[in-house]
Design a protein around this motif. Sequence first.
Motif, PDB file in Angstrom:
ATOM      1  N   ARG A  18       0.822  -1.212   0.000  1.00 57.66           N
ATOM      2  CA  ARG A  18       0.000   0.000   0.000  1.00 57.66           C
ATOM      3  C   ARG A  18       0.854   1.260   0.000  1.00 57.66           C
ATOM      4  O   ARG A  18       0.426   2.304  -0.497  1.00 57.66           O
ATOM      5  CB  ARG A  18      -0.924   0.007   1.223  1.00 57.66           C
ATOM      6  N   HIS A  19       2.060   1.158   0.544  1.00 56.24           N
ATOM      7  CA  HIS A  19       2.978   2.299   0.572  1.00 56.24           C
ATOM      8  C   HIS A  19       3.906   2.334  -0.641  1.00 56.24           C
ATOM      9  O   HIS A  19       4.859   3.118  -0.673  1.00 56.24           O
ATOM     10  CB  HIS A  19       3.800   2.287   1.865  1.00 56.24           C
ATOM     11  N   GLY A  20       3.659   1.468  -1.606  1.00 56.32           N
ATOM     12  CA  GLY A  20       4.438   1.498  -2.831  1.00 56.32           C
ATOM     13  C   GLY A  20       5.763   0.780  -2.778  1.00 56.32           C
ATOM     14  O   GLY A  20       6.575   0.898  -3.704  1.00 56.32           O
ATOM     15  N   GLU A  21       5.994  -0.011  -1.715  1.00 59.06           N
ATOM     16  CA  GLU A  21       7.266  -0.714  -1.583  1.00 59.06           C
ATOM     17  C   GLU A  21       7.257  -2.080  -2.257  1.00 59.06           C
ATOM     18  O   GLU A  21       8.318  -2.643  -2.522  1.00 59.06           O
ATOM     19  CB  GLU A  21       7.633  -0.869  -0.102  1.00 59.06           C
ATOM     20  N   LEU A  22       6.081  -2.634  -2.510  1.00 57.74           N
ATOM     21  CA  LEU A  22       5.942  -3.898  -3.228  1.00 57.74           C
ATOM     22  C   LEU A  22       5.017  -3.679  -4.416  1.00 57.74           C
ATOM     23  O   LEU A  22       4.081  -2.880  -4.346  1.00 57.74           O
ATOM     24  CB  LEU A  22       5.362  -5.001  -2.330  1.00 57.74           C
ATOM     25  N   GLY A  23       5.263  -4.419  -5.483  1.00 60.35           N
ATOM     26  CA  GLY A  23       4.410  -4.291  -6.655  1.00 60.35           C
ATOM     27  C   GLY A  23       3.044  -4.893  -6.436  1.00 60.35           C
ATOM     28  O   GLY A  23       2.027  -4.375  -6.924  1.00 60.35           O
ATOM     29  N   ILE A  24       2.982  -5.982  -5.689  1.00 65.90           N
ATOM     30  CA  ILE A  24       1.741  -6.700  -5.409  1.00 65.90           C
ATOM     31  C   ILE A  24       2.014  -7.635  -4.247  1.00 65.90           C
ATOM     32  O   ILE A  24       3.171  -7.903  -3.902  1.00 65.90           O
ATOM     33  CB  ILE A  24       1.278  -7.491  -6.668  1.00 65.90           C
ATOM     34  N   TRP A  25       0.963  -8.140  -3.611  1.00 70.69           N
ATOM     35  CA  TRP A  25       1.111  -9.113  -2.533  1.00 70.69           C
ATOM     36  C   TRP A  25      -0.109 -10.010  -2.535  1.00 70.69           C
ATOM     37  O   TRP A  25      -1.247  -9.550  -2.683  1.00 70.69           O
ATOM     38  CB  TRP A  25       1.258  -8.429  -1.177  1.00 70.69           C
ATOM     39  N   ALA A  26       0.116 -11.308  -2.375  1.00 69.73           N
ATOM     40  CA  ALA A  26      -0.968 -12.288  -2.296  1.00 69.73           C
ATOM     41  C   ALA A  26      -1.217 -12.610  -0.831  1.00 69.73           C
ATOM     42  O   ALA A  26      -0.365 -13.195  -0.167  1.00 69.73           O
ATOM     43  CB  ALA A  26      -0.599 -13.549  -3.069  1.00 69.73           C
ATOM     44  N   GLN A  27      -2.372 -12.232  -0.328  1.00 69.58           N
ATOM     45  CA  GLN A  27      -2.677 -12.383   1.090  1.00 69.58           C
ATOM     46  C   GLN A  27      -3.070 -13.830   1.438  1.00 69.58           C
ATOM     47  O   GLN A  27      -3.583 -14.565   0.599  1.00 69.58           O
ATOM     48  CB  GLN A  27      -3.825 -11.448   1.471  1.00 69.58           C
ATOM     49  N   LEU A  28      -2.829 -14.188   2.696  1.00 71.71           N
ATOM     50  CA  LEU A  28      -3.224 -15.521   3.169  1.00 71.71           C
ATOM     51  C   LEU A  28      -4.134 -15.455   4.381  1.00 71.71           C
ATOM     52  O   LEU A  28      -4.401 -16.479   5.021  1.00 71.71           O
ATOM     53  CB  LEU A  28      -1.997 -16.382   3.494  1.00 71.71           C
ATOM     54  N   LEU A  29      -4.654 -14.275   4.701  1.00 67.64           N
ATOM     55  CA  LEU A  29      -5.450 -14.075   5.902  1.00 67.64           C
ATOM     56  C   LEU A  29      -6.558 -15.115   6.012  1.00 67.64           C
ATOM     57  O   LEU A  29      -7.415 -15.226   5.134  1.00 67.64           O
ATOM     58  CB  LEU A  29      -6.053 -12.666   5.884  1.00 67.64           C
ATOM     59  N   GLY A  30      -6.540 -15.888   7.097  1.00 71.25           N
ATOM     60  CA  GLY A  30      -7.531 -16.932   7.322  1.00 71.25           C
ATOM     61  C   GLY A  30      -7.054 -18.327   6.978  1.00 71.25           C
ATOM     62  O   GLY A  30      -7.705 -19.314   7.321  1.00 71.25           O
ATOM     63  N   GLN A  31      -5.919 -18.421   6.290  1.00 72.70           N
ATOM     64  CA  GLN A  31      -5.421 -19.724   5.850  1.00 72.70           C
ATOM     65  C   GLN A  31      -4.181 -20.167   6.621  1.00 72.70           C
ATOM     66  O   GLN A  31      -3.468 -21.084   6.213  1.00 72.70           O
ATOM     67  CB  GLN A  31      -5.118 -19.688   4.349  1.00 72.70           C
ATOM     68  N   GLU A  32      -3.931 -19.534   7.766  1.00 70.67           N
ATOM     69  CA  GLU A  32      -2.712 -19.825   8.524  1.00 70.67           C
ATOM     70  C   GLU A  32      -2.673 -21.257   9.039  1.00 70.67           C
ATOM     71  O   GLU A  32      -1.616 -21.904   9.038  1.00 70.67           O
ATOM     72  CB  GLU A  32      -2.578 -18.844   9.701  1.00 70.67           C
ATOM     73  N   ALA A  33      -3.809 -21.781   9.487  1.00 75.58           N
ATOM     74  CA  ALA A  33      -3.814 -23.137  10.046  1.00 75.58           C
ATOM     75  C   ALA A  33      -3.502 -24.181   8.994  1.00 75.58           C
ATOM     76  O   ALA A  33      -2.756 -25.141   9.250  1.00 75.58           O
ATOM     77  CB  ALA A  33      -5.176 -23.432  10.689  1.00 75.58           C
ATOM     78  N   ALA A  34      -4.064 -24.023   7.808  1.00 74.23           N
ATOM     79  CA  ALA A  34      -3.806 -24.978   6.729  1.00 74.23           C
ATOM     80  C   ALA A  34      -2.322 -25.018   6.396  1.00 74.23           C
ATOM     81  O   ALA A  34      -1.748 -26.099   6.175  1.00 74.23           O
ATOM     82  CB  ALA A  34      -4.621 -24.610   5.490  1.00 74.23           C
ATOM     83  N   GLN A  35      -1.693 -23.853   6.382  1.00 70.34           N
ATOM     84  CA  GLN A  35      -0.293 -23.790   5.987  1.00 70.34           C
ATOM     85  C   GLN A  35       0.653 -24.223   7.108  1.00 70.34           C
ATOM     86  O   GLN A  35       1.613 -24.965   6.870  1.00 70.34           O
ATOM     87  CB  GLN A  35       0.038 -22.386   5.504  1.00 70.34           C
TER      88      GLN A  35
END
Length: 393
Positions: A78-95
């Motif tokens: 959001r601050h322009g430091e990464l081009g994009i990001w794939a979120q995992l919110l909610g999938q922590e237990a599976a991983q």
Amino acid sequence: MGVQVTESNTDFGPDLGEVFGPSHADGGPELVQLLTPEGERVEHPDFSFDLDDEAIKGFYRDMVLTRRIDTEATALQRHGELGIWAQLLGQEAAQIGSGRALAPQDFVFPTYREHGVAWCRDVDPLRLLGLFRGVDQGGWDPNDGNFGLYTIVIGAQTLHAVGYAMGMQRDGVVGTGDPERDAAVVAYFGDGASSQGDVNESFIFAASYNAPVVFFCQNNQWAISEPIERQSRIPLYQRALGFGFPGVRVDGNDVLACYAVTKAALQRAHEGSGPTFVEAYTYRMGAHTTTDDPTRYRLSEDLEHWKLKDPIARVHAYLTRNGLVDEAFFAEVEEEAERLGEHLRAGCKALPEPDPLSIFDHVYVDQTPELAAQKEGFAAYLASFEGHKEGAR
């Protein structure tokens, strides 16, 4: 190219074959759960969690820190430091559950969202940020944690995984009976990728050659904006039986169940009993990526419903209701999360720009004459710009 179906494909093995086999499609227990959303331990007839409460405390820490990685990376984008990001919110237990079930010699083929699995394989989160910042050309050593490079092409990694698993068979590291030697592969993908031809082709080859691979599908119910009910008329795990290997559905928000099911599936693969399909039934509480707006295609009440099944909250409830930790434990984990956040914020901005010629250094173990010539030509091309700059002065 044709494939030959071997007799071993139809043998799901002794006890584990019955556990993973048709019982789950023929009225047996559909969803494997060992820890309820309220934090209560429950029994399952086929799977059990064989670790102690110290391990569960470790799982809690893993999930909190993984969520912090996700939160910080989203903010950095959001601050322009990464081009994009794939979120995992909610999938922590599976991983975390599946990641902690891996043996050191197992190999992981991820998609672009397996930040928690990378954490379990001791991959520095800054390496992940480098990919999304565009300063890492994808040349890390896969032997570093036995964790392959993130794959952007949807589903392609499943074919890579099966090929690698077949190589393990030929290397003689499957079915030896030595737990420190027997190896397997885990291929991660989502429900959307299960509709790809690559994934279905990988199922065919894995079944035909009885390859030691676990297909771990995180069914977060949304392929970007396409709901799962438009992709499959049956539960995803039941597809496996049509290809000739067993499947099981696990509560993807239950870290204990994800660990137990993945551990059993890996045991089948290690002993030479072939592939298994694991469907971790979960929910993507965040956006598909930071370029996505999920409010345009899903209902807010669905999100609120799944927040009550938060994978971190249920472990927190288990630890507190059983008096296994005090507030100091949670404070220590939060302090560690703060330090991790500081590390990511400062480290991301300090990541160096790559040497353009380094793209040639990680293509083959031994550089070919053709590649060396290409590198030399590209070096000359870059040098011509330097000469132009000097002449302009």
